[in-house]
Design a protein around this motif. Structure first.
Motif, PDB file in Angstrom:
ATOM      1  N   LEU A  93       0.824  -1.211   0.000  1.00 55.80           N
ATOM      2  CA  LEU A  93       0.000   0.000   0.000  1.00 55.80           C
ATOM      3  C   LEU A  93       0.859   1.262   0.000  1.00 55.80           C
ATOM      4  N   SER A  94       2.054   1.180   0.580  1.00 54.89           N
ATOM      5  CA  SER A  94       2.962   2.329   0.585  1.00 54.89           C
ATOM      6  C   SER A  94       3.678   2.497  -0.751  1.00 54.89           C
ATOM      7  N   LEU A  95       3.896   1.398  -1.442  1.00 57.85           N
ATOM      8  CA  LEU A  95       4.683   1.415  -2.674  1.00 57.85           C
ATOM      9  C   LEU A  95       3.875   1.830  -3.900  1.00 57.85           C
ATOM     10  N   LEU A  96       2.712   1.217  -4.083  1.00 56.53           N
ATOM     11  CA  LEU A  96       1.951   1.409  -5.323  1.00 56.53           C
ATOM     12  C   LEU A  96       1.560   2.862  -5.596  1.00 56.53           C
ATOM     13  N   PRO A  97       1.079   3.638  -4.593  1.00 59.73           N
ATOM     14  CA  PRO A  97       0.688   5.022  -4.897  1.00 59.73           C
ATOM     15  C   PRO A  97       1.807   5.862  -5.494  1.00 59.73           C
ATOM     16  N   TRP A  98       3.036   5.707  -4.985  1.00 64.87           N
ATOM     17  CA  TRP A  98       4.136   6.515  -5.522  1.00 64.87           C
ATOM     18  C   TRP A  98       4.463   6.106  -6.950  1.00 64.87           C
ATOM     19  N   LEU A  99       4.376   4.814  -7.243  1.00 68.03           N
ATOM     20  CA  LEU A  99       4.616   4.358  -8.609  1.00 68.03           C
ATOM     21  C   LEU A  99       3.568   4.903  -9.572  1.00 68.03           C
ATOM     22  N   VAL A 100       2.296   4.832  -9.153  1.00 68.44           N
ATOM     23  CA  VAL A 100       1.205   5.303 -10.010  1.00 68.44           C
ATOM     24  C   VAL A 100       1.307   6.807 -10.235  1.00 68.44           C
ATOM     25  N   LEU A 101       1.530   7.560  -9.145  1.00 69.20           N
ATOM     26  CA  LEU A 101       1.626   9.015  -9.261  1.00 69.20           C
ATOM     27  C   LEU A 101       2.857   9.441 -10.054  1.00 69.20           C
ATOM     28  N   GLY A 102       3.922   8.661  -9.962  1.00 66.75           N
ATOM     29  CA  GLY A 102       5.124   8.998 -10.709  1.00 66.75           C
ATOM     30  C   GLY A 102       5.006   8.721 -12.191  1.00 66.75           C
ATOM     31  N   LEU A 103       4.169   7.733 -12.553  1.00 68.64           N
ATOM     32  CA  LEU A 103       4.055   7.326 -13.950  1.00 68.64           C
ATOM     33  C   LEU A 103       2.870   7.952 -14.673  1.00 68.64           C
ATOM     34  N   ASN A 104       1.860   8.397 -13.934  1.00 65.39           N
ATOM     35  CA  ASN A 104       0.634   8.906 -14.542  1.00 65.39           C
ATOM     36  C   ASN A 104       0.459  10.382 -14.220  1.00 65.39           C
ATOM     37  N   ALA A 105       0.686  11.247 -15.198  1.00 66.12           N
ATOM     38  CA  ALA A 105       0.590  12.697 -14.975  1.00 66.12           C
ATOM     39  C   ALA A 105      -0.848  13.138 -14.738  1.00 66.12           C
ATOM     40  N   THR A 106      -1.817  12.455 -15.371  1.00 70.31           N
ATOM     41  CA  THR A 106      -3.227  12.825 -15.204  1.00 70.31           C
ATOM     42  C   THR A 106      -3.671  12.669 -13.761  1.00 70.31           C
ATOM     43  N   LEU A 107      -3.346  11.534 -13.155  1.00 65.46           N
ATOM     44  CA  LEU A 107      -3.707  11.310 -11.754  1.00 65.46           C
ATOM     45  C   LEU A 107      -2.928  12.230 -10.831  1.00 65.46           C
TER      46      LEU A 107
END
Length: 489
Positions: A93-107
């Protein structure tokens, strides 16, 4: 120092010490990425200060329900284990949000999506914090008493080191890197933490019996353990029967047993949760637990916190820039490390009452430095404002650590077996609640004295009141066990 680390390694295991240090280092290093989050909210999303504060408050809400994570890990084992599986879930849960936010500019550029992902990330961080605190509490209880404060010491040293590195590298990263790159770089630490979870071996709640009983304050908490060996024996027996007579049918179809198993498991979990809740309330009502926790709560509530007012004063009237205030935070982390070392080296055998009394006396003396700063007496003696702020902050952080270390030691030793995660998280929540109420007291005092942005005429009066209130908790030190020290509470 090296000999001390070797003793810890021999007592608790190298993989356990590594995991504890890594988790706490990551918690301290969060300043690296959360500085970027603040600039994302302010510069990219163009949020007002109130809106930015709202997003941050929602995102940090998971830290306010830490006892819930303790209840889950204490009462609902996953495959017979109460800590490592939950630590794995928390790390994911700590890892996935940073990966998603780092890769997806829209989010990343959407306020609501950013707030949701930050909330999930804090959920993982808070859960990991509770689980690792429970692991430390268990280790403190089962290992030698002389190592009671050593795990807390090395934990906070790791967090301080993470905070120093995060504060130093955060400003550099914001100057030279994009925010999405900062998010991705920070995700490396949770990824390493996830891999490190596999290095620590955790024994099953009950490796011998199908039902285990753990006594907590006289109350028995039962856990169901459907061992793989038992399932394997049943499977082998069925295969032998099938080979002996292929036409023979089982008396009761296996499918009909599934609802019974589900109901039995649900009933067992319900009784476990009920027993844990009862044990938690029963344990907390005991004077040996209630009295010390009451003191630490009062120590925060009775002293109004004027740190936000001082921040406005330092930036508006003294014109201290953000880079210098960042340096102050780094010095504060060094002071935390120094305070932790001094406590472990020289104060661990001292009576807790005496430590806490001198800590509050020291805080009252250091608060006098704010009086000197606000009254501008330092200018008359040729002492710069930066030196006053730097020294005052550094010394205050060190003395506050003398006050916080006894809280951690007492919390770890007062946790009864079976509900370590829940009770320790409750202790931390009480401490955090007291700190929050102290901030409200400070805001109320500032309002009564009409202290606001650009108007600091009565700030000196507010600081004097704060100094006087610092002595109030000393009058309630009788709530702390008389003979308690950093080794035996």
């Amino acid at each position: 120092m090296i000999a001390w680390l070797k003793q810890l390694k021999a007592s608790f295991g190298a993989s356990f010490i590594w995991l504890i240090c890594l988790i706490y280092f990551t918690q301290g290093f969060r300043s690296f990425v959360w500085t970027a989050v603040s600039y994302q909210l302010k510069d990219r999303l163009k949020l007002s200060p109130s809106a930015s504060q709202f997003v941050s408050s929602i995102a940090f809400f998971p830290w306010s329900i830490k006892p819930l994570y303790g209840i889950l890990s204490d009462c609902i084992p996953i495959k017979g284990r109460k800590r490592i599986p939950y630590l794995v879930i928390a790390t994911v849960l700590s890892l996935l949000p940073w990966l998603v936010l780092g890769l997806n500019a829209t989010l990343r550029n959407s306020t609501w999506h950013l707030m949701i992902f930050l909330t999930v990330q804090n959920l993982g961080s808070a859960m990991a914090d509770v689980v690792v605190d429970a692991m430390i509490a268990e280790a403190v209880r089962f290992e030698r008493a002389s190592f009671a404060g050593d795990l807390q010491t090395i934990s906070w040293l790791a967090m301080a080191l993470g905070g120093i590195c995060g504060s130093l590298l955060g400003g550099f990263a914001l100057t030279n890197l994009q925010i999405d790159t900062i998010f991705l770089l920070f995700s490396v630490l949770p990824a390493i933490q996830l891999l490190s979870c596999g290095l620590v071996e955790e024994h099953s709640v009950d490796s011998n019996n199908s039902r285990s009983s753990q006594v907590v304050n006289g109350n028995s908490i039962l856990y169901e353990d459907n061992s793989l060996g038992k399932k394997s024996d049943i499977g082998n027996l069925r295969r032998k029967k099938s080979q002996k007579n292929s036409k023979q049918k089982a008396v009761v179809p296996s499918e009909s047993k599934i609802p019974e198993k589900v109901d039995s498991l649900a009933l067992s979990l319900f009784h476990s949760l009920k027993a844990a809740a009862y044990s938690l309330c029963h344990a907390f009502k005991q004077p040996i637990i209630l009295r010390p926790m009451t003191w630490f709560f009062l120590a925060h509530v009775t002293v109004p916190n004027l740190s936000t007012v001082m921040f406005y004063y330092q930036t508006e009237l003294l014109n201290l820039d953000a880079s210098f205030l960042g340096t102050v935070r780094v010095v504060g982390w060094f002071s935390l490390m120094l305070g932790t070392f001094i406590y472990n080296r020289y104060l661990k055998t001292m009576k807790l009452r005496r430590i806490l009394m001198w800590a509050h006396i020291g805080l009252s003396i250091l608060t006098l430095l704010d009086i000197v700063l606000v009254s501008r007496m330092n200018v008359a003696f040729g002492i710069s404002d930066k030196i006053m702020v730097l020294c005052g902050s550094a010394l205050a952080d060190a003395v506050n650590q003398f006050k916080f270390m006894p809280f951690l030691i007492l919390s770890g030793k007062l946790c009864p077996p079976g509900i370590e995660g829940t009770l320790f998280a409750l202790f931390m929540s009480i401490n955090n609640l007291g700190s929050t109420l102290g901030s409200f007291m400070g805001a109320g005092l500032a309002s009564i004295l009409n202290i606001s942005s650009g108007s600091f005429d009565n700030l000196l009066v507010g600081i004097v009141i704060q100094v006087l209130c610092t002595f109030i908790p000393i009058a309630f030190l009788f709530l702390i066990p008389k003979e308690a020290t950093g080794i035996s509470a």
